[in-house]
Each structure stands twice: as structure tokens, then as C-alpha cells.
Write an enzyme that holds these catalytic residues in place. Structure first.
Site, PDB file in Angstrom:
ATOM      1  N   LEU A  31       0.805  -1.211   0.000  1.00  0.00           N
ATOM      2  CA  LEU A  31       0.000   0.000   0.000  1.00  0.00           C
ATOM      3  C   LEU A  31       0.844   1.269   0.000  1.00  0.00           C
ATOM      4  CD1 LEU A  31      -2.723  -1.335   2.399  1.00  0.00           C
ATOM      5  CD2 LEU A  31      -2.765  -1.280  -0.088  1.00  0.00           C
ATOM      6  N   CYS A  32       2.144   1.106  -0.194  1.00  0.00           N
ATOM      7  CA  CYS A  32       3.092   2.215  -0.258  1.00  0.00           C
ATOM      8  C   CYS A  32       2.944   2.955  -1.583  1.00  0.00           C
ATOM      9  CB  CYS A  32       4.501   1.634  -0.206  1.00  0.00           C
ATOM     10  SG  CYS A  32       5.535   2.373   1.033  1.00  0.00           S
ATOM     11  N   HIS A  33       3.014   4.286  -1.537  1.00  0.00           N
ATOM     12  CA  HIS A  33       2.981   5.072  -2.769  1.00  0.00           C
ATOM     13  C   HIS A  33       4.319   4.983  -3.489  1.00  0.00           C
ATOM     14  CE1 HIS A  33      -0.092   6.900  -0.172  1.00  0.00           C
ATOM     15  NE2 HIS A  33      -0.723   7.161  -1.290  1.00  0.00           N
ATOM     16  N   MET A  50       9.236   4.254   5.068  1.00  0.00           N
ATOM     17  CA  MET A  50       9.182   2.862   4.599  1.00  0.00           C
ATOM     18  C   MET A  50      10.386   2.554   3.701  1.00  0.00           C
ATOM     19  SD  MET A  50       6.824   1.562   6.256  1.00  0.00           S
ATOM     20  CE  MET A  50       7.365  -0.030   5.648  1.00  0.00           C
ATOM     21  N   GLU A  51      10.809   3.540   2.918  1.00  0.00           N
ATOM     22  CA  GLU A  51      11.974   3.348   2.061  1.00  0.00           C
ATOM     23  C   GLU A  51      13.239   3.133   2.916  1.00  0.00           C
ATOM     24  OE1 GLU A  51       9.510   5.335   1.465  1.00  0.00           O
ATOM     25  OE2 GLU A  51       8.906   4.810  -0.576  1.00  0.00           O
ATOM     26  N   ASP A  81      22.809 -13.449   3.734  1.00  0.00           N
ATOM     27  CA  ASP A  81      23.074 -14.341   2.611  1.00  0.00           C
ATOM     28  C   ASP A  81      24.581 -14.554   2.424  1.00  0.00           C
ATOM     29  OD1 ASP A  81      22.411 -15.887   0.257  1.00  0.00           O
ATOM     30  OD2 ASP A  81      23.020 -14.165  -0.941  1.00  0.00           O
TER      31      ASP A  81
END
Lengths: 160, 160, 160, 160, 160, 160
Positions: free
Chosen positions: B78-80, B114-115, B129
Site C-alpha cells: 500500500l506504499c505510494h 518505509m523506504e 546471505d
């Protein structure tokens, strides 16, 4: 000294590479990872109503995790592309947190622990995105592999 | 009672939506997030030689973080989509962990926390990893926003 | 006249198609491609300090190449999605250029020359992006397959 | 000595970063890049029939270039995401080669030369994929910026 | 005769291009599209229990639509990348069908009808994927724009 | 009652999951889907000149369909990633419509009907994008599976 531990994704000169697995056997492999999002009682109340999860809120996190598992090789630079054959994610509100766990299965040439970890981490990110207007301080915690199975190394299980 | 806290990404019926931000002002915004990967002394020694980071190892984590920041709207449902204008990531071996922090800047209509969180989380995944052959039990810890700035809400800073 | 050479990706009417390979055998295949970025002595000096590559600069090109190899079917419209099993890239400053070479390996139904070429071309693009502020005239040159192995056609090697 | 040329995408310690452009002005910018695919007369004859391009063959290359231009920030690790506003590509069979040129336009905060170069390079890769069954030795040559315009640095034009 | 209707995405020679919109004004634009999935009463009963949507089933379709809207320029070759600012999707079981409608909003240089159509079409695909084990014959029907607003052409509304 | 029809992608609690197929056999499978875009005579005339398709216009739709088929698992949340081995698409102007059909083939563990449906739907979206300036009311109709073959369930064919 090949018995010395090594970072497998860098060569002797320190250059990144994607390790060749074309000679490895195809076998059924699975991995389970878990983690949690720490948040406030206020958010936990909003996520449940009468004990039941509210609408899409937890579903969005689950789905984000499943879709991210499929995109692991796009995100983790030296990860092999793998044909994921099954993903199950649980997103469960608890006391002071939302627990997230994921099991990924495949029949392929390398393990799927990175896919399981990616699933948990991105489900956590999606959850934080849903709740950040109410709790801007929520955090993702303790994302780690619990157990992996299959392949040459066989079963590995985390000691608590 | 619109003063009651709400999950902004679900409507009254619990359906997911991407909130309309077309009326918000374009302004310079930034966010800083941090977290760490907990691992063994053996791995930390391998990541540094004579005190210097070894070849591509930490660079891969940094780059994975930067590239993931750009793909945040692909990962977080739901992130723009946002035009990211700058990303700086630090990946620093410490005592019993590798510290990761990221600052993202933009001139756009919504914040970039969020980024920044995605950058830290994916840098952590890429690092795990790289080291998982030596330490299969490494974990990602404490991924959270430290500070955000810009937009209508202005400066928010985590109390620690 | 099926002995006449044909463009395999267009049918008799000139329409694009993805050729059916489901009946081809899975076998180990590899391809090596190479190319170079032509640039100025000034840039070559910046890329090396005391003969050693500087920080992340060459590493970014290497990693961009590896990640692009995985995304070949997203970029080259009629390419089959392939499970890449290993990628090694070398990015080496030389006299008036930076040499790039890549070897890709798989155990799958079609060859990996497009993956190797994509790896070299995108490593070249990433390198130009790093140096373009100093040399806006840098160019990518001579990106071609050197050698491919495996499958029905067996070994093909470029005559110099 | 800040007048000394520098690699803009690595900091003083050699760490990769995405340079902050949030303070740069939005202005109309364009860039033109070109290159060619060197191939055999046999392939060139197949690409044209009676002087007319054959079906989808050149169209696939053109479209691959346009789509790749949009994905430049996914491919080139430190490239900013840019709102591309126009792309024109030409793919033209000539004597011993297929010429490719691309012009990309935007109204944004950074230039679009990487988008134009990516467009040309990927159109070249797609073309090689179409013809490789007939000419496995085809190569991509001389991919470089011809001209860029707009922004603080204004017009730059390649001296032949 | 430039008053004659034209396919805007191909030039006079029939070559595909991405039309230049860099000179168009940024304005608030919106588009609403709709369509439906035709299916069996058995499936419709499974999608609702006691009149309430069942778990994630409809939520998956909604989310797939929202995420696909963001990826429109990756799917539709000549579509401009657009900063989507809001998406609302409704997925509603009805008599012999599941109705899907979507409204997309932006403040950008081109319209968002392709984003709204993509949202509806992919929500439909995701829904079919959920129900295909029960109804392998389900179909996507009547995906079309209902209304668009903003930009130079202003309001366009479908006549029923 | 496992004989009762079930939504396979949600578990007993209604949570979305990606069903485990690691124990299924690899076999050759194919699926054919079809649909159409309804549009005006004016558009149909523009798409053909003297009975021949015009330049890239139909080719863009075909290629968009092929590329989308490869990206099905990115779009349809619970779809397994599948190694697609062949795709053929036809885009044919007819009376009051453009017919689209697609056949996808694989040798893998699950069917490819979602890939064939995605191919048709996205070819339709790309076509609408090409013609929307002339016919803003064009619609995608009747996208459904015609036939699937292979795997445990064998041949399924749509009754008209």
C-alpha cells in the site's frame, strides 16, 4: 586450508560472485524462519476486534510476505533464482507484538532459507506500513532461520 | 470520533486501499532508519582483515539496500511510488554485530520512512546471505525509524 | 526449405513468438561473453589507487551485471525464463579501457548466451553511470559471445 | 581540492551512495544515445524483404529499448528513479550493421543519459536474441551519448 | 489532415514510440474503471459465508489490483511511468458474478485510465486464480473505463 | 468432507497461502486462453491498411502479452513461479473487435492457465492503450481458458 570457514559469495580477491550450483542435486528442501514486530497495545487492539483479526490488515502482511518470497533473487544480489513450490505465512497478534513465521518449500538445487527470511522481513515491513500512523516507533525484531531441511547438509535446527 | 487512532490503510469495512495523497504538498522529506545483524566473532573477523572491510562483502549489503529502497512500492503493497532523491547507507562491523543505518531523502508528497526501513531490512538480508554458510543462525534485529523530517507532521525523533 | 537460415523468434507471418523448448533436454550449459568500456586515463587513474581497485566502484559494476543476468527474461522480450545456476563477472581496468567478461552456467533447457551478454552490457552501463561525471563520452564496445557449451549444438567458440 | 575530478557515486571512503538531488530544479532535459549491432549480410537480408522491415523483428528491438528505458533505475544501481516523459527509438538496418539510436525526454531533477544508453544497449540485446540462431557472433558496438540538454550543465554534445 | 484520428503511439512509419508529455501541465487527474468475473453460484457461495466475505479471498484480489496499478508502466509497453497517488478497489460478489471497480488518482502529466484498467484486469486474474479449482470456466468481462477527469480534455464519462 | 469444493488458495481459517506443489510430477502442460477487445470501426480501419496490419500496432499487443506471461507470478499473488517454455499469441482484427488468443507451454509442476489468461488480458490492455485516443470506450471481453492439457487432471476443454 579449505577447512577454514569462508564467505561463499566472495572469491579469493574479495569479488562478489554467484556460486555455481549446476552440479547439485534437485531435492525437496524447506526452511522455516520467524520474527516479530514490536508495537503498542493500542495497535494490537486495532488489529483485533473481539479477538478476530480485522479485515485485510493482517492479510496484507501475509500476502506481502508471500509475494516477496518469490522476488528474493531480485532483492538479494547473489541469491539463485529458485522455483518456489509452497509458502505458508502466519501473522499472529500476541502480547506486545505481532509474531510472523514462514515456511517455504521447493524441489530445487539450493536451500530456501533466504526466501523464508525475506518473507518474514517483508511481511514485517508491510505490517509496519499499516500501523505507522498509530505507532511510528514499531520495530522488526529477531528475524532468523528456525529450521532448514533437505539437500546435502540435511536437517539444521536452531538451538534456542 | 475522527480523533481516534486508525489504521490508515484500511477503510471502515476493513478493506485495504492506497490512501489518496494527491492534495498533499511536495516538500523535501527525509527519514533515517537503523538496525543490525547479530552474528559470531568468526564472521566479524572474516568481514574485516587488518581492520579493513574485505572486498565486496559489505559493499553488496550496501548496494542491496540502496536498490531495495527504490523498489519499496513493489514490496510494500500500500506504499505510494515515490521519486527517491538520495540514499546513504552505512554497514559497519561492531562488537557482536554489523550495524546498518540508512537515510533516504526525497522531494515528494509522502514520507520516506518505509523506504529507509526497507533499505535497512534488505541490506540485512543480503548480509545474512553472504555469511550464512559460516553462521546459519545470524538474525536481523531492531529495525526501526530513528528520525523523520519534513511534510505536515514535521520532525519526529525516536526517544531512546 | 527448412535448411534456409531463419529468424527463430518470428513465425512465417513475421509475428513474434517465444519458441517452444519444452521438449528439449535439461543439460548443463555455459556461455562466456565479453566487452569493454572505453574511457579516459583520468578515469582509469580514479578507478585504481596504487594499483588497487577503489572501494565499491568496480564492485557496483560487477553486482549490476550479476543482478541483470537474473533479469534477462524481463529485458529481452522473447527470452525464456531460465534458472541461472552460477555467474562470475570480471571487471578489470586496462590501458585505455575497463575490460568486462562474464560466464553464466545453468542446467536447463536453453542456452545462456543472452544472460552472459546482458551481464556484460549492464555491468558496462553501471560503470558508465559511475564515471560519467568525469568522462561523459565513455562508450560500451564489442559486447559479444566468446564461447558457449552444452545442449544439442555443443561447443561454439568465436574465431578471433 | 574540490576542483579535482571525482567519481560522484562513491564517497571519500569508497562506499557507493545515491547522490542527493532533492535540491536540484525540475527542468526539461533530454539525451540522445546511439550504437549499433554488427552482423552478417545474411542477417541483414533476413531483416529486410524488398527493402521493407520484416514483421515484428525490428519492432521487438524498439519496444525492448523503450521498456528498458523505464526500468533503468532497476538495472543501474545508483541511478535515480526518473519520470520518463518521452522515448523515441530508431532501429535501422545499414551496410554491415543495424544502427540504433534513442532520444529520451523528461521534466525532472536529473539527466536522462543513462536512460538513453540503457534503451540502446537493451534494444541491441533484443536484436541479438532475434538473430543469434543465424549469426552467433553478432556484437554490440559503440554505445555512447551523442548529446544531452537541460539542467545546470546545459548542452553537451559529443565531438566526433 | 491532423484532424484525422490517429493511433498516438505509432509514428507515420508505424513505429512504436512513447509520446512526449514533458510539456504537459501537472494537474490532479482521476479515472474509474470497472469489470466483472463471471462465475458459478457454487463459487459465489464459497466467497461469502453468512453474507460475509471469507477471509483473505476477496482481499487478495483487491491487493493484486492495487499492486498491479503501480506496475502499469512495466506491463503496458508505451505507458508513461506515473506517480500514482491513490487507489481504491471494490470487489463485490453479486448474482452471477463478482463486480470489480477501481478509482486511481494522481497529480501528474498524463491520465490514469490505463492504471485503473490494469487494476481491474489484474484483480480479475487474481480472483480467477483463487476460484479456478472450483470453476475452471470463469471469465473476465467488460473491463472498461467509466469516467476520467482532469488534464486538458477534462471530464469524460461513458454513456451507458 | 474432502469431496466438497474448496478455494485452494485459502486455508481453513481463510488465510491466503501458496499451495505446496513440490511433490507433483514434472510433465508437459499447455493452456490456451482467448478474449477480445471491443472497439469501433474507425479503430479497426486504422489497425489495418489495405488489409494488412499497420506497423508495430498489433505487434506491441502481442509482445506485451508474451512479456506479461513471464511475469504472471509477480502479478497474481498466489501463483507459483513457472519456467514458461513457449508462448504463441494471436491478435487478429475482426468485425467489431480484435480477437486475442494465447497458448502457453511448459514442462513443470503446475498448469499454465493463469499464464495464458494473463497473456490475453495484458495484450488487451496494451491494445487499449494504443487505441484509447481514438476510442476511449474500448473494452476487454470474455477472457477465459479454452483448453488445458497435461498434469494429473489431463485434458480440460471448455464446452461452448
Amino acid at each position: 586450508m579449505d577447512s577454514q570457514p569462508q564467505l561463499t559469495h566472495v572469491d579469493a580477491a574479495g569479488s562478489a560472485r554467484m556460486v555455481d550450483v549446476s552440479a547439485k542435486e534437485i531435492s525437496v528442501r524447506s526452511a522455516t524462519a520467524a520474527g516479530h514486530v514490536r508495537t503498542t497495545p493500542e495497535v494490537l487492539a486495532l488489529l483485533s476486534q473481539g479477538g478476530l483479526p480485522k479485515g485485510d490488515a493482517l492479510g496484507v502482511a501475509r500476502l506481502a510476505g508471500i509475494m516477496a518470497a518469490k522476488r528474493t533473487p531480485d532483492l538479494v544480489p547473489l541469491c539463485h533464482p529458485i522455483a518456489i513450490h509452497g509458502v505458508a505465512v502466519e501473522v499472529t497478534p500476541a502480547d506486545d507484538r505481532v509474531e510472523i513465521s514462514a515456511t517455504v518449500r521447493t524441489a530445487d538445487r539450493t536451500g530456501v532459507e533466504m526466501e523464508a527470511l525475506t518473507c518474514v522481513a517483508v511481511a514485517g515491513l508491510a505490517l509496519i506500513d499499516m500501523i505507522k500512523a498509530v505507532d511510528p516507533g514499531a520495530s522488526i525484531e529477531n528475524v532468523r532461520v528456525l529450521r532448514k531441511e533437505g539437500g546435502k547438509t540435511g536437517l539444521w535446527s536452531r538451538e534456542r
